[in-house]
Design a protein around this motif. Structure first.
Motif, PDB file in Angstrom:
ATOM      1  N   UNK A  64       0.825  -1.206   0.000  1.00  0.00           N
ATOM      2  CA  UNK A  64       0.000   0.000   0.000  1.00  0.00           C
ATOM      3  C   UNK A  64       0.861   1.258   0.000  1.00  0.00           C
ATOM      4  N   UNK A  65       1.985   1.179   0.705  1.00  0.00           N
ATOM      5  CA  UNK A  65       2.886   2.336   0.743  1.00  0.00           C
ATOM      6  C   UNK A  65       3.455   2.607  -0.647  1.00  0.00           C
ATOM      7  N   UNK A  66       3.875   1.534  -1.337  1.00  0.00           N
ATOM      8  CA  UNK A  66       4.424   1.706  -2.686  1.00  0.00           C
ATOM      9  C   UNK A  66       3.359   2.174  -3.664  1.00  0.00           C
ATOM     10  N   UNK A  67       2.097   1.804  -3.420  1.00  0.00           N
ATOM     11  CA  UNK A  67       1.003   2.218  -4.294  1.00  0.00           C
ATOM     12  C   UNK A  67       0.481   3.605  -3.938  1.00  0.00           C
ATOM     13  N   UNK A  68       1.150   4.262  -2.983  1.00  0.00           N
ATOM     14  CA  UNK A  68       0.793   5.633  -2.620  1.00  0.00           C
ATOM     15  C   UNK A  68      -0.559   5.764  -1.957  1.00  0.00           C
ATOM     16  N   UNK A  69      -0.928   4.764  -1.179  1.00  0.00           N
ATOM     17  CA  UNK A  69      -2.255   4.768  -0.554  1.00  0.00           C
ATOM     18  C   UNK A  69      -2.338   5.806   0.546  1.00  0.00           C
ATOM     19  N   UNK A  70      -3.318   6.683   0.429  1.00  0.00           N
ATOM     20  CA  UNK A  70      -3.585   7.693   1.447  1.00  0.00           C
ATOM     21  C   UNK A  70      -5.098   7.829   1.621  1.00  0.00           C
ATOM     22  N   UNK A  71      -5.503   7.906   2.866  1.00  0.00           N
ATOM     23  CA  UNK A  71      -6.925   8.078   3.171  1.00  0.00           C
ATOM     24  C   UNK A  71      -7.267   9.555   3.107  1.00  0.00           C
ATOM     25  N   UNK A  72      -8.288   9.895   2.327  1.00  0.00           N
ATOM     26  CA  UNK A  72      -8.681  11.286   2.163  1.00  0.00           C
ATOM     27  C   UNK A  72      -9.502  11.797   3.331  1.00  0.00           C
TER      28      UNK A  72
END
Length: 766
Positions: free
Chosen positions: A367-375
């Motif tokens: 998830x970190x590599x996929x740039x996952x961020x909660x809006x």
């Protein structure tokens, strides 16, 4: 500091999960892992259990279980979380020959929208529920798409593939023994980290997987950021944004199913087998165990040897059972024990925890590599929090619950009366029409006094049945049932039951058979067994026609809802007493932790409510044309004929003689022989009680008092469950012994309670 010490509104970070065995495993699987932030949201009205938020999910734990979780409000004390791992690849998959039929299994966490996808894709009208475990068995449906015939199998919702609950075992068995061509892993995209834990276990099994990132519309409203292509590549499987409320992404998902079915592994960036790196000692242990497993051709073809090795390292009892028949069983166990010992020495953790930590580490890294961020655009839980503040309030929770039940029955009774009167008038008109046009004889008597009087006396209650199921559908699909279990857990625990037992008990108001099957959601065998034994005390909808018939005839309109409520209330009170007695004297054992997801409120669509209600209505109508039609004809025939041909009166008929023979058994209840016969007829299906009374009384007025009427209602409430319920208890308990116990104790209890009520009531009422 322990998690149980925190107050509502506090937050902390997990330092360590204590305890052992199944308890510890389930807690970690639910997301209570080292370094995770936990928010204390709310306590139940009786201050136990408590609702927490972890990994974006809201779950409940009892305080005694929260005591096993060590936390710190200083994030630095829990900062040494497992670092994200590199993703390695390994491609070992044979070419799959193209076929026109694709077997697809749907796998996912509870509440992820899996069954909604199944219904949307196949058009099958299966039940959708917003709480854990509503899908208690595999349902099959079919879909035709771009030249392929897709056989869809909706498997029970499960958080993992351990051997912890019946659902997990069932899903594992289906995946191993049926070996679907493609798996659709349905994921709640608003809670990715927790949902992807199950995905990593599917990766271990080396199966073809397509992920449906469901409820993607919610993540968009919230403003989440995710590079889906990168995540697909890192996980080795395509991921498709979907929303099964609207059907968004369904065609793209099915295209990916066909694509991955036709593809060879490794020829597609999104289709490759990933080996999660679990750490040096575990990987060495896997390799040592695999040396033995790969030598057995039958085992190697049936299982992924890597997955089986991992299960052995987790000390999975089912995996151990599989290898006990192997000649190398002792050597495999020794290799496993060596690896487990080394993991403990190196990490200080047992191998089960180390494997789970590694999987969460892999998910976190991907998830970190996929740039996952909660809006932060929209708080999708905001409405849920506001509603929960009211619905699960310490002082308002119980009144709201009972008010909803009262509203349900009041609307069922009053609103349903209008269409009921129309149907009743239609049935009377049909009976008069046939009576006026046909000549006297057995055929006319069978049609008028048997079929129309019997089936007609039951079919008039169809509107009430539909209204009742509409209410139940709304409460289940909206997420309210999970809250009901949350506020009732402490009371259920005092009964010797699990909080999750409340859900099957409430489902029992609809039908006892699926409610018995729904006890599979209760992990503890002890609680599961007690729940299914007290379920017959829940007034199923089949009893509703009897209640309405007798209540409408003997009690004033303003008291009818109260009489109905009293019957349901007495059933609940008796279930409390019986379950306590069973847990104290008959069925003993340890309980499991109360860990249950509390999903956000999602108001069901009108289409879903209508579909569920109509399905139940169709089942009711089919019963009219089947068992009740046959039973009505049999009851009529027994009442029409006697030892010398056509009976001159009911008393001289076969059914009259039978009623007179058993009448002494029910003298303490004040029942007459007609009521006695109807009770015997109701053993097959409870609606037959109403149809039998309709046949035996016809147009005649009831010849018993309101005191006898209520005593009769009590007997109907408690006595022998229908045959289908008895069979369901046998199947779920695995023994006729418990099924027969349920049949005998309910009948004995019914006799005692109704006799006591009548005898005591006779002292004050004449």
């Amino acid at each position: 500091m322990r998690l149980s010490e925190l107050k509502t509104g506090d937050e902390a970070f997990i330092v360590k999960v204590k305890g052992h065995g199944g308890f510890r495993k389930r807690i970690v699987e639910m997301g209570f892992i080292k370094g995770q932030r936990v928010d204390v949201l709310q306590s139940a009205p009786l201050q136990d259990p408590v609702k927490y938020k972890v990994m974006g999910y809201e779950v409940s734990l009892r305080r005694q279980e929260a005591e096993q979780i060590e936390v710190s409000q200083d994030e630095s004390e829990a900062a040494d979380i497992t670092e994200p791992q590199n993703v390695s690849t390994a491609a070992h998959y044979a070419t799959h020959s193209a076929r026109h039929t694709i077997n697809v299994a749907l796998v996912g966490n509870p509440n992820c929208g899996k069954t909604s996808l199944f219904n949307f894709a196949s058009g099958a009208h299966e039940r959708v529920g917003n709480y854990s475990g509503v899908t208690v068995d595999a349902k099959e449906g079919y879909a035709d798409f771009e030249g392929y015939h897709l056989k869809l199998v909706d498997l029970p919702g499960t958080y993992s593939l351990t051997a912890y609950s019946p659902e997990e075992l069932y899903v594992r068995k289906q995946l191993v023994e049926e070996t679907p061509d493609v798996i659709i892993n349905v994921i709640d995209s608003s809670n990715l980290e927790r949902n992807l834990y199950l995905t990593t276990q599917l990766m271990d099994m080396h199966l073809r997987v397509v992920c449906a990132l469901n409820m993607f519309d919610e993540t968009e409203r919230r403003g989440d950021h995710l590079d889906i292509d990168t995540l697909s590549s890192l996980m080795g499987m395509p991921m498709v944004p979907t929303s099964f409320k609207t059907g968004r992404g369904l065609q793209d998902l099915l295209r990916e199913v066909i694509h991955i079915f036709e593809s060879q592994e490794g020829h597609d960036n999104y289709y490759r087998h990933i080996h999660i790196n679990h750490g040096h000692e575990i990987e060495q242990g896997i390799a040592n165990i695999q040396k033995f497993l790969k030598g057995n051709d039958l085992l190697r073809l049936r299982y992924s040897t890597r997955w089986l090795a991992l299960k052995l390292l987790e000390k999975d009892t089912e995996a151990e059972r599989v290898i006990t028949a192997l000649p190398e069983a002792q050597q495999i166990i020794e290799a496993r024990d060596v690896a487990v010992h080394r993991v403990k020495e190196e990490t200080g953790e047992d191998s089960e925890t180390a494997i789970m930590d590694a999987k969460y580490g892999f998910v976190r890294g991907a998830l970190q590599e996929a740039g996952y961020k909660v809006g932060q655009k929209e708080n999708t839980y905001q409405v849920t929090h506001r509603l929960d503040a009211l619905i699960t309030n310490r002082w308002l929770g119980f009144p709201i619950f009972f008010a909803l039940l009262f509203l349900m029955f009041e609307v069922t009774f009053t609103l349903g009366q209008y269409p009921m009167d129309w149907i009743d008038a239609g049935v009377s008109w049909l009976g008069e029409l046939i009576g006026d046009t046909m000549s006297d004889g057995p055929l006319k008597a069978m049609l008028v006094d048997g079929i129309i009087a019997g089936v007609g006396s039951v079919i008039v209650f169809l509107p009430q049945i539909l209204i009742l199921y509409t209410f139940i559908s709304i409460m289940e699909d909206s997420g309210y049932m999970a809250r009901a279990a949350f506020i009732m857990d402490k009371l259920m625990h005092g009964m010797g039951l699990h909080g999750k037992s409340f859900i099957p008990l409430i489902m029992g108001f609809g039908c006892n058979v699926p409610a018995v099957m729904a006890t599979r959601t209760v992990e503890s065998r002890r609680s599961r067994l007690i729940t299914m034994l007290v379920l017959p005390l829940m007034s199923c909808s089949a009893r509703l026609p009897i209640y309405i018939m007798i209540t409408g005839a003997f009690f004033a309109v303003k008291y009818q809802s109260l009489v109905m409520i009293s019957l349901y209330f007495i059933g609940i009170v008796l279930s409390v007493i019986v379950s306590r007695l069973l847990s104290t004297f008959v069925i003993k054992g340890e309980d499991t932790p109360f860990v249950m997801e509390l999903p956000p409120y999602r108001f069901p669509t009108a289409k879903a409510i209508f579909r569920h209600t109509w399905e139940k209505g169709k089942q009711y109508l089919k019963k009219m044309g089947g068992v009740i039609l046959v039973a009505s004809i049999i009851v009529w025939a027994l009442g029409y004929f006697g030892t010398s041909g056509v009976a001159e009166s009911l008393e001289e008929s076969f059914i009259g003689m039978l009623g007179k023979a058993i009448e002494p058994l029910f003298v303490p209840q004040g029942f007459n022989w007609r009521l006695d016969v109807s009770l015997i007829a109701g053993v097959g299906a409870k609606e037959i009680v109403a149809s039998t009374i309709g046949v035996l009384y016809g147009e005649a007025a009831f010849d018993f008092t309101p005191l006898v009427a209520y005593s009769f209602l009590l007997f109907v409430l408690i006595y022998f469950p229908c045959i289908a319920t008895i069979v369901a208890i046998k199947n779920e308990s695995g023994s006729w012994r418990w099924a027969m116990f349920a049949a005998l104790y309910t009948t004995g209890l019914a006799w005692v309670v109704s006799a006591l009520f009548y005898q005591i009531g006779s002292l004050f009422y004449s």
